[in-house]
Design an enzyme around this catalytic site. Structure first.
Site, PDB file in Angstrom:
ATOM      1  CG  HIS A   1      -2.005   0.994   1.542  1.00  0.00           C
ATOM      2  ND1 HIS A   1      -1.935   2.272   1.261  1.00  0.00           N
ATOM      3  CD2 HIS A   1      -3.372   0.723   1.101  1.00  0.00           C
ATOM      4  CE1 HIS A   1      -2.928   2.898   1.304  1.00  0.00           C
ATOM      5  NE2 HIS A   1      -3.871   2.075   1.181  1.00  0.00           N
TER       6      HIS A   1
ATOM      7  NE  ARG B   1      -2.742   7.451  -2.107  1.00  0.00           N
ATOM      8  CZ  ARG B   1      -2.685   6.167  -2.494  1.00  0.00           C
ATOM      9  NH1 ARG B   1      -2.718   6.075  -3.933  1.00  0.00           N
ATOM     10  NH2 ARG B   1      -3.150   5.219  -2.105  1.00  0.00           N
TER      11      ARG B   1
END
Lengths: 531, 218
Positions: free
Chosen positions: A318, A338
């Site tokens: 990740h 994000r």
């Protein structure tokens, strides 16, 4: 609180914020993607892997961390253990996360006697930490067939079609089961399940429960386990070896009682391995998001019993794992931030990748920045890049960021970092084991009566797991394994043996291997390196 | 180096360690009190008294950084009574809250339970439960990871985390089937008869790729 030496680097990030807002970063084309992945993604670092010299997957590529465990003798002196069963049951479930508890519940629903043995507390697992959500094709424009296509593509077509088909077909039914036992998936005002979009999905498909999807499902499952009173629970007793009969059929396990420091032998008609992932083996020294017990025990036990593994050279990293403060290293910062527009910024104050590209690509790009000397050093000497959240000033208006991400905000306020004002230091974190022990649609491995469910199983996610498919697969295959294992209860009980181990050790001897390891690892060794 | 008192024993540890790290650093073989190490599972609850303070505080061992003179112990769990019920066979579980948790009625709002490491307003949701405002309770306990610290403080032996979980499950159980799920479940019958999809496990690798891209119109 950020220490003095990080103040100047943070000012640099602040100074470039305005110009960064105007920039657009295109997603990379195929050739550039492959180049970036092959050069920087951990799955492609040849020196971190070797080919297995023994067992069902001899010649296949695995991490050194796994090979070290598989190509050695266990430090357990098996000769000292009498294989007289202290417990007899129909189904022995090893592991107390989402897959294990589901398997136990479904096995019991067919009338099987079940013993669920866990290494730590019931519920200690990666399941409770799943934040994002669970995929299920319930939206009107969606379908299980689209779910199938999305999953096969995300895994680079390395997933087994029959397993992916089972996964997507069972999805809606699993949702109904969870709702029936009182799991509170988010709904809209009309009572429909809300479905969110995510990278690589052709339709919104992620069901969630606030900020904490996995936790809220696990709470209900643990509560449900107590209902019948017919599922026996044994905590703090990890399995250290499986047993088989004279024909190599799995028929039990040797457990180690951590508290009382003794071994107990369990005889079962079928065994279900649901011990989770292997992040705490820290591939290539990466920090991990995984729970303390995620040491890949299932792979070791099953492999020694002769099972085939699949895709154990592919892991998901990740991109945004916390790197400061030190005690939060490896903890995830959700991808959603994000998706809303937060920037990744290197030590020179520049962006360097499209933040919404696939996880493997973003992770590789971050590693490239570090390796090319554009990282930022934490006081503990680790390297990371910045995740600039304050750039989302629309979100900062009226405290919207705090409302959208309350847990994230509070987590960092606890350490006196205000994410509405300061960027975070991040680095890719080892998050998920894409492969594992190969199963069929019923969850059975290549060893008869040995079933596997959850992260420990392999063959579903190919080279890359799609977000939200792990929470689904633990219940789909937990249920399938539980039901199939329960059907074996009418088989005749045969004497327990460690013949499979003798055969395995013979193959080590033939290669002149003499190393002994704590195998399975059970608990990671921690060296606190702040001295 | 700092001097702290760990599980009743004065010991020196480096600065900046969490309680769990301090236990490891001093050779304690901690197993029961460890879980996710990320502040999400409630396994590592601790009670501590800071130097010079009068009030004992509560938190998570993996997130609490030790300070000079801190006196800290681990609280692995608390033996509260859990009611046993079969949620799947209940149509109106909210009506039975008082049957399963009669002690709820004895809550006098003393707020001693407001020591939640996730900053949940425990006294608030217990009061809401007592008043029958179940949706309020269900909403507030979504962040609860069942550590049981609140239960350990209650003079009336109410276990707020178990009461909250019962109510969270009951509220959801009493809702009707979501319309979009209901439609999908009906369509699953048709899907079983889709010949193309049924054949998928027999397709070659190339055929699978073509099939997937066709489905998505790529």
């Amino acid at each position: 609180m950020y220490p003095a030496e990080l103040i100047a680097p943070i000012e640099l990030v602040v100074s470039t914020r305005e110009c960064r807002k105007a920039e657009t970063w295109p997603r990379l084309g195929d050739a550039e993607r492959n180049q970036l992945l092959k050069t920087y993604h951990p799955d492609y670092k040849e020196a971190a892997f070797r080919n297995l010299r023994v067992g069902s997957n001899k010649g296949d590529r695995v991490t050194h961390e796994f090979a070290d465990l598989l190509e050695s003798y266990s430090d357990l002196d098996h000769a000292r253990i009498k294989l007289q069963p202290e417990y007899r049951t129909d189904v022995l479930v090893l592991g107390g996360g989402g897959a294990g508890v589901s398997a136990a519940l479904f096995a019991e629903s067919l009338g099987a006697r079940v013993l669920l043995a866990t290494k730590l507390r019931l519920g200690n697992s990666n399941t409770i930490m799943a934040l994002g959500g669970m995929q299920a094709s319930v939206a009107d424009g969606d379908s299980p067939i689209k779910h199938f296509a999305d999953t096969m593509i995300a895994g680079n077509f390395a997933g087994k079609p029959s397993l992916v088909k089972a996964l997507v077909e069972d999805g809606p039914g699993i949702v109904k089961w969870l709702l029936d036992i009182g799991v509170n998936f988010d709904r809209d005002d009309d009572g429909n399940l809300t479905t969110k979009n995510a990278g690589g999905l052709s339709s919104p498909r992620i069901l969630s429960i606030g900020d904490h999807t996995g936790l809220n499902i696990m709470k209900v499952l643990k509560d449900e386990l107590r209902k019948s009173g017919r599922i026996e629970l044994s905590e703090f007793t990890p399995a250290v070896e499986l047993t088989t009969d004279a024909n190599g059929v799995c028929n039990g396990a040797i457990l180690y009682d951590i508290g009382r420091r003794r071994h107990l032998v369990v005889q079962a008609k079928a065994v279900i391995l649901a011990t989770g992932g292997s992040g705490r083996l820290h591939n290539q020294g990466f920090p991990t998001s995984n729970n303390f017990g995620a040491t890949g025990d299932a792979v070791v036990l099953a492999y020694r019993a002769g099972a085939r593994i699949e895709g154990l050279d592919s892991f998901q990293y990740h991109p945004t794992g916390v790197m400061f403060p030190e005690h939060m290293v490896g903890v995830l910062v959700t991808e959603a931030i994000r998706s809303l527009g937060a920037h990744l910024v290197n030590g020179k104050g520049e962006r360097f990748v499209n933040e919404l590209d696939t996880r493997d690509l973003v992770a590789a790009a971050i590693i490239r920045e570090i390796e090319q000397g554009r990282g930022v050093r934490t006081p503990a000497g680790k390297l990371g890049v910045w995740l600039d959240i304050p750039v989302l000033d629309e979100l900062l208006e009226n405290g919207l960021l705090k409302k959208r991400f309350p847990s994230l905000f509070k987590k960092f306020m606890r350490v006196k970092i205000d994410i509405t004002k300061r960027p975070l230091l991040i680095y890719p974190t080892l998050h998920y084991q894409n492969g594992g022990i190969l199963i069929d649609e019923q969850g059975e491995s290549t060893v008869p009566n040995l079933f596997v469910a959850g992260e420990a199983a392999g063959g579903i996610h190919g080279r890359n797991r799609s977000m939200g498919n792990s929470l689904l697969d633990i219940f789909v295959f937990g249920r399938r394994a539980g039901l199939a294992a329960a059907e074996r209860r009418s088989a005749e009980a045969r004497p327990l043996s460690l013949d499979h181990l003798t055969r395995y050790y013979d193959s080590l001897k033939m290669l002149r291997i003499s190393s002994v390891a704590k195998s399975p690892t059970l608990f990671p060794e921690f060296i606190v390196d702040k001295l | 180096m700092l001097t702290i008192e760990l599980e009743g024993r004065k010991i020196k540890v480096p600065e900046g360690l969490t309680v769990i790290e301090a236990l490891w650093d001093t050779g304690h073989d901690v197993k029961r009190g460890i879980g996710c190490l990320s502040g999400l599972c409630g396994a590592c609850t601790v009670a501590y008294l800071e130097s010079g303070a009068q009030r004992v505080k509560f938190g998570l061992g993996c997130q609490t950084v030790v300070a000079e003179g801190m006196h800290v112990i681990m609280l692995p769990y608390f033996p509260s009574r859990m009611a046993v019920y079969d949620m799947e066979s209940m149509t109106n579980p909210l009506q039975e809250v008082a049957n399963h948790y009669p002690e709820l009625a004895s809550c006098n709002d003393c707020k001693a339970c407001n020591i939640c490491p996730e900053w949940i307003d425990v006294a608030g949701f217990v009061k809401a439960a007592k008043d029958g405002a179940y949706e309020v309770t269900a909403e507030k306990v979504m962040d609860c990871h069942m550590c049981g610290l609140c239960a350990s403080r209650c003079a009336k032996s109410i276990a707020p985390h178990y009461v909250g979980l019962y109510i969270q499950r009951s509220c959801s159980r009493q809702r009707s089937l979501p319309p979009n799920l209901a439609r999908r479940l009906q369509q699953m019958e048709l899907l079983a008869k889709d010949p193309e999809f049924a054949q998928v496990p027999t397709l070659s690798a190339d055929e699978i790729e073509v099939y997937c891209y066709t489905i998505l119109g790529i």
